[in-house]
Design an enzyme around this catalytic site. Structure first.
Site, mmCIF file in Angstrom:
data_model
loop_
_atom_site.group_PDB
_atom_site.id
_atom_site.type_symbol
_atom_site.label_atom_id
_atom_site.label_comp_id
_atom_site.label_asym_id
_atom_site.label_seq_id
_atom_site.Cartn_x
_atom_site.Cartn_y
_atom_site.Cartn_z
ATOM 1 N N SER A 95 72.665 7.511 5.752
ATOM 2 C CA SER A 95 72.851 6.397 4.823
ATOM 3 C C SER A 95 74.140 5.648 5.156
ATOM 4 O O SER A 95 74.326 5.192 6.269
ATOM 5 C CB SER A 95 72.833 6.931 3.384
ATOM 6 O OG SER A 95 72.725 5.889 2.448
ATOM 7 N N ASP A 217 61.104 3.740 1.995
ATOM 8 C CA ASP A 217 62.457 4.057 1.549
ATOM 9 C C ASP A 217 62.953 2.897 0.685
ATOM 10 O O ASP A 217 63.157 1.789 1.185
ATOM 11 C CB ASP A 217 63.362 4.261 2.766
ATOM 12 C CG ASP A 217 64.796 4.643 2.421
ATOM 13 O OD1 ASP A 217 65.175 4.541 1.243
ATOM 14 O OD2 ASP A 217 65.539 5.031 3.340
ATOM 15 N N HIS A 245 64.713 8.477 0.845
ATOM 16 C CA HIS A 245 65.948 8.122 1.553
ATOM 17 C C HIS A 245 66.650 9.324 2.179
ATOM 18 O O HIS A 245 67.689 9.155 2.806
ATOM 19 C CB HIS A 245 66.896 7.431 0.561
ATOM 20 C CG HIS A 245 68.071 6.764 1.200
ATOM 21 N ND1 HIS A 245 67.956 5.792 2.183
ATOM 22 C CD2 HIS A 245 69.417 6.927 1.011
ATOM 23 C CE1 HIS A 245 69.151 5.385 2.555
ATOM 24 N NE2 HIS A 245 70.057 6.069 1.864
#
Length: 267
Positions: A95, A217, A245
């Site tokens: 991320s 996602d 995610h």
């Protein structure tokens, strides 16, 4: 300063193997990697850590000014590398940590040989010709909710971020991780994350890069993966048959397999 203690650094796997440095995302800690570590540790030296403000890192090292910028988290990465004298590192960032890896590798390119970007997003807010997945109003509302009631926000948002509604235990794990983070520190990291714009930083990447995205996602839609891939010449884009995610939790075998294949087939 004892960097190992500050960032709760742990090292496992093959002592003499190539180095993998795994960096967690917002609201998480190194425990989020636990399912991909065993297959990686068979042939690699795996280094894990917690950013200051997360997990079991030393909270006394918190500096709001430093950690209100992604560069502050990149500095954590570089100091861990310096402490352990890590070189030829494959940096695996989940991320927002994908962008932290971009910044760290630009500052110390001699330490990094590869980047693996897991569900990356250089900007979360939509812009002209760019889809980040959120409007500016969406992010304002998200941050307002987080800042006014962090625990309530965590309970509501973690299952959405995780996806996989048919596997509620995954959403509960992320909720628990969010709720274990100090709310004041989490608020700073959240603003740093969701208001960031690292699109121009992608142009600095010169290392071999793998972009790992999930087929669905809500935080980093596939348009974002395509954007990152196009912005980094020579990068590889792999779409995992996974939802949500956090593929390191929802699809750990596929995630570890993609990382290993990339390392074994890249220069």
């Amino acid at each position: 300063m004892d960097i190992r203690r500050r960032n709760n650094v742990t090292v496992t796997g093959c002592t003499d193997g190539p180095v993998l440095l795994l960096a967690h995302g917002f609201g998480c800690d190194q425990n989020m990697w636990r399912l991909v570590v065993p297959p990686l540790a068979e042939n690699y030296r795996v280094v894990l850590f917690d950013y200051v403000g997360s997990g079991r890192a030393d909270p006394s090292a918190w500096d709001e000014r430093r950690y209100s910028l992604l560069e502050g988290y990149a500095q954590d990465v570089l100091e861990v590398c310096e402490e352990l004298d890590l070189r030829d590192v494959t940096f695996v960032g989940h991320s927002v940590s994908a962008m932290v890896g971009v910044l760290a590798s630009a500052k110390a390119p001699q330490r990094f040989s590869r980047l693996v970007m897991v569900a990356p997003s250089p900007r979360y807010i939509d812009d002209d010709g760019y889809r980040g997945g959120f409007s500016a109003d969406d992010i304002d509302e998200l941050l307002e909710s987080l800042e006014s009631n962090y625990l309530g926000w965590s309970a509501a948002m973690a299952p959405v971020i995780m996806g996989n509604a048919d596997r509620p235990e995954l959403g509960q794990e992320l909720t628990t991780s969010f709720c274990a983070t100090d709310p004041d520190m989490a608020r700073v990291f959240a603003r740093t994350t969701f208001l960031s714009d690292s699109r121009t930083d992608l142009r600095t990447v010169t290392t071999a890069t793998l972009v790992l995205e999930c087929k669905q996602d809500v935080i980093a839609p596939r348009e974002v993966g395509a954007y990152v891939h196009a912005a980094i010449p020579g990068s590889r884009l792999v779409t995992l048959d996974a939802t949500g995610h956090c593929p390191q939790l929802s699809a750990p075998r596929a995630t570890a397999g993609a990382i290993i294949e990339f390392i074994e087939t890249s220069p």
